[in-house]
Design a protein around this motif. Sequence first.
Motif, PDB file in Angstrom:
ATOM      1  N   VAL A 164       0.599  -1.064  -0.080  1.00 31.07           N
ATOM      2  CA  VAL A 164       0.024   0.244   0.021  1.00 31.07           C
ATOM      3  C   VAL A 164       0.937   1.158  -0.003  1.00 31.07           C
ATOM      4  O   VAL A 164       1.702   1.558   1.140  1.00 31.07           O
ATOM      5  CB  VAL A 164      -1.010  -0.145   1.178  1.00 31.07           C
ATOM      6  N   ALA A 165       0.896   1.771  -1.052  1.00 33.58           N
ATOM      7  CA  ALA A 165       1.903   3.114  -1.065  1.00 33.58           C
ATOM      8  C   ALA A 165       1.329   4.333  -0.339  1.00 33.58           C
ATOM      9  O   ALA A 165       0.150   4.272  -0.245  1.00 33.58           O
ATOM     10  CB  ALA A 165       1.647   3.565  -2.760  1.00 33.58           C
ATOM     11  N   PRO A 166       2.105   4.980  -0.047  1.00 35.89           N
ATOM     12  CA  PRO A 166       1.618   6.221   0.797  1.00 35.89           C
ATOM     13  C   PRO A 166       0.912   7.247   0.081  1.00 35.89           C
ATOM     14  O   PRO A 166       0.821   7.397  -1.125  1.00 35.89           O
ATOM     15  CB  PRO A 166       2.967   7.002   1.408  1.00 35.89           C
ATOM     16  N   ASP A 167       0.180   7.951   0.708  1.00 32.47           N
ATOM     17  CA  ASP A 167      -0.882   8.965   0.130  1.00 32.47           C
ATOM     18  C   ASP A 167      -0.053  10.168  -0.282  1.00 32.47           C
ATOM     19  O   ASP A 167      -0.340  11.192   0.666  1.00 32.47           O
ATOM     20  CB  ASP A 167      -2.374   9.224   0.932  1.00 32.47           C
ATOM     21  N   GLU A 168       0.939  10.269  -1.127  1.00 36.17           N
ATOM     22  CA  GLU A 168       1.794  11.188  -1.076  1.00 36.17           C
ATOM     23  C   GLU A 168       2.025  11.389  -2.647  1.00 36.17           C
ATOM     24  O   GLU A 168       2.604  10.826  -3.384  1.00 36.17           O
ATOM     25  CB  GLU A 168       3.104  10.867  -0.447  1.00 36.17           C
ATOM     26  N   PRO A 169       1.272  12.522  -3.112  1.00 33.89           N
ATOM     27  CA  PRO A 169       1.505  12.551  -4.577  1.00 33.89           C
ATOM     28  C   PRO A 169       2.668  12.795  -5.216  1.00 33.89           C
ATOM     29  O   PRO A 169       3.656  13.505  -4.820  1.00 33.89           O
ATOM     30  CB  PRO A 169       0.448  14.045  -4.975  1.00 33.89           C
ATOM     31  N   GLY A 170       3.029  12.203  -6.271  1.00 31.28           N
ATOM     32  CA  GLY A 170       4.304  12.594  -7.157  1.00 31.28           C
ATOM     33  C   GLY A 170       5.440  11.868  -6.394  1.00 31.28           C
ATOM     34  O   GLY A 170       6.489  12.083  -6.691  1.00 31.28           O
ATOM     35  N   LEU A 171       5.208  10.642  -5.489  1.00 35.87           N
ATOM     36  CA  LEU A 171       6.441  10.006  -4.935  1.00 35.87           C
ATOM     37  C   LEU A 171       7.004   9.030  -6.019  1.00 35.87           C
ATOM     38  O   LEU A 171       6.333   8.450  -6.411  1.00 35.87           O
ATOM     39  CB  LEU A 171       5.765   9.370  -3.654  1.00 35.87           C
ATOM     40  N   LYS A 172       8.287   9.117  -6.195  1.00 32.81           N
ATOM     41  CA  LYS A 172       8.999   8.344  -6.980  1.00 32.81           C
ATOM     42  C   LYS A 172       9.996   7.738  -6.622  1.00 32.81           C
ATOM     43  O   LYS A 172      11.095   8.550  -5.998  1.00 32.81           O
ATOM     44  CB  LYS A 172       9.197   8.938  -8.174  1.00 32.81           C
TER      45      LYS A 172
ATOM     46  N   ASP B 264      15.436 -11.773   9.424  1.00 32.29           N
ATOM     47  CA  ASP B 264      16.374 -10.674   9.122  1.00 32.29           C
ATOM     48  C   ASP B 264      15.993  -9.525   8.103  1.00 32.29           C
ATOM     49  O   ASP B 264      16.802  -9.159   7.497  1.00 32.29           O
ATOM     50  CB  ASP B 264      17.735 -11.249   8.989  1.00 32.29           C
ATOM     51  N   ILE B 265      14.946  -9.025   7.964  1.00 30.26           N
ATOM     52  CA  ILE B 265      14.623  -8.342   6.954  1.00 30.26           C
ATOM     53  C   ILE B 265      14.810  -6.726   7.324  1.00 30.26           C
ATOM     54  O   ILE B 265      14.965  -6.427   8.570  1.00 30.26           O
ATOM     55  CB  ILE B 265      12.714  -8.205   6.828  1.00 30.26           C
ATOM     56  N   LYS B 266      15.783  -6.259   6.396  1.00 34.30           N
ATOM     57  CA  LYS B 266      16.090  -4.863   6.547  1.00 34.30           C
ATOM     58  C   LYS B 266      15.981  -3.879   5.510  1.00 34.30           C
ATOM     59  O   LYS B 266      16.119  -4.339   4.385  1.00 34.30           O
ATOM     60  CB  LYS B 266      17.928  -5.049   6.780  1.00 34.30           C
ATOM     61  N   ILE B 267      15.559  -2.934   5.919  1.00 35.14           N
ATOM     62  CA  ILE B 267      15.639  -1.610   4.891  1.00 35.14           C
ATOM     63  C   ILE B 267      16.856  -1.148   4.655  1.00 35.14           C
ATOM     64  O   ILE B 267      17.386  -0.384   5.676  1.00 35.14           O
ATOM     65  CB  ILE B 267      14.329  -0.564   5.376  1.00 35.14           C
ATOM     66  N   LEU B 268      17.494  -1.282   3.284  1.00 35.49           N
ATOM     67  CA  LEU B 268      18.588  -0.741   3.182  1.00 35.49           C
ATOM     68  C   LEU B 268      18.428   0.810   2.978  1.00 35.49           C
ATOM     69  O   LEU B 268      19.239   1.730   2.964  1.00 35.49           O
ATOM     70  CB  LEU B 268      19.207  -1.288   2.076  1.00 35.49           C
TER      71      LEU B 268
ATOM     72  N   GLY C 200       7.049   6.124   5.234  1.00 34.47           N
ATOM     73  CA  GLY C 200       6.714   4.784   5.704  1.00 34.47           C
ATOM     74  C   GLY C 200       6.815   3.699   4.739  1.00 34.47           C
ATOM     75  O   GLY C 200       6.414   2.678   4.770  1.00 34.47           O
ATOM     76  N   THR C 201       7.550   4.323   3.236  1.00 35.00           N
ATOM     77  CA  THR C 201       7.609   3.125   2.288  1.00 35.00           C
ATOM     78  C   THR C 201       8.651   2.078   2.711  1.00 35.00           C
ATOM     79  O   THR C 201       8.226   0.879   2.477  1.00 35.00           O
ATOM     80  CB  THR C 201       8.408   3.880   1.217  1.00 35.00           C
ATOM     81  N   GLY C 202       9.619   2.141   3.715  1.00 29.90           N
ATOM     82  CA  GLY C 202      10.449   1.061   4.332  1.00 29.90           C
ATOM     83  C   GLY C 202       9.546   0.209   5.009  1.00 29.90           C
ATOM     84  O   GLY C 202       9.577  -1.182   4.761  1.00 29.90           O
ATOM     85  N   LYS C 203       8.969   0.563   6.037  1.00 29.26           N
ATOM     86  CA  LYS C 203       7.829  -0.040   6.959  1.00 29.26           C
ATOM     87  C   LYS C 203       7.026  -0.868   6.145  1.00 29.26           C
ATOM     88  O   LYS C 203       6.674  -1.904   6.756  1.00 29.26           O
ATOM     89  CB  LYS C 203       7.208   0.860   7.945  1.00 29.26           C
ATOM     90  N   GLU C 204       6.343  -0.377   5.157  1.00 32.14           N
ATOM     91  CA  GLU C 204       5.370  -0.950   4.398  1.00 32.14           C
ATOM     92  C   GLU C 204       5.963  -2.226   3.711  1.00 32.14           C
ATOM     93  O   GLU C 204       5.395  -3.116   3.631  1.00 32.14           O
ATOM     94  CB  GLU C 204       4.904  -0.033   3.399  1.00 32.14           C
ATOM     95  N   ALA C 205       7.450  -2.064   3.154  1.00 35.64           N
ATOM     96  CA  ALA C 205       8.066  -3.052   2.389  1.00 35.64           C
ATOM     97  C   ALA C 205       8.138  -4.259   3.317  1.00 35.64           C
ATOM     98  O   ALA C 205       7.948  -5.578   3.146  1.00 35.64           O
ATOM     99  CB  ALA C 205       9.296  -2.538   1.880  1.00 35.64           C
ATOM    100  N   GLU C 206       8.516  -3.874   4.619  1.00 36.40           N
ATOM    101  CA  GLU C 206       8.817  -4.848   5.783  1.00 36.40           C
ATOM    102  C   GLU C 206       7.415  -5.729   6.013  1.00 36.40           C
ATOM    103  O   GLU C 206       7.534  -6.837   6.296  1.00 36.40           O
ATOM    104  CB  GLU C 206       9.566  -4.262   6.856  1.00 36.40           C
ATOM    105  N   ARG C 207       6.449  -5.034   6.175  1.00 33.17           N
ATOM    106  CA  ARG C 207       5.006  -5.579   6.569  1.00 33.17           C
ATOM    107  C   ARG C 207       4.791  -6.460   5.308  1.00 33.17           C
ATOM    108  O   ARG C 207       4.287  -7.911   5.679  1.00 33.17           O
ATOM    109  CB  ARG C 207       3.996  -4.337   6.672  1.00 33.17           C
TER     110      ARG C 207
END
Length: 124
Positions: free
Chosen positions: A49-57, A74-78, A84-91
């Motif tokens: 679920v992408a954040p509600d932030e227009p024009g995010l790339k 051992d999921i790590k956001i590099l 919140g994009t990293g947290k969502e990827a982890e979820r």
Amino acid sequence: LTVEPPGNGPAQQEVVEDNTIYSSAGIEVKPDFPGGIAKFYSFIQKNYVAPDEPGLKGQVFVSFVVEKDGSLTDIKILRDIGYGTGKEAERVLRKCPRWTPAEQNGKKVRCSYQIPIKIETPEE
């Protein structure tokens, strides 16, 4: 009566568990998502679920370990792009189905894996 000192009995075969984390680059059989990597990306696409932030790339880079049982640990956001994009990827990775584990010398082994997740939200 003779008493054998301990350790002089039949040699015990020690089973050494290989808990090394291998790199997917040099591994004989790479870990794989059921149905292949394209299915993995479609799983992420369906569940992320992408954040509600227009024009995010940008891209979120994630590393994890595919365990011998196919689970991801051992999921790590590099690198993430904020909002919140990293947290969502982890979820999403935490609810991922089990993978087919990597193999080295015919045995299942732990293997590290890195992926980029591309994020693009519509402009306003």
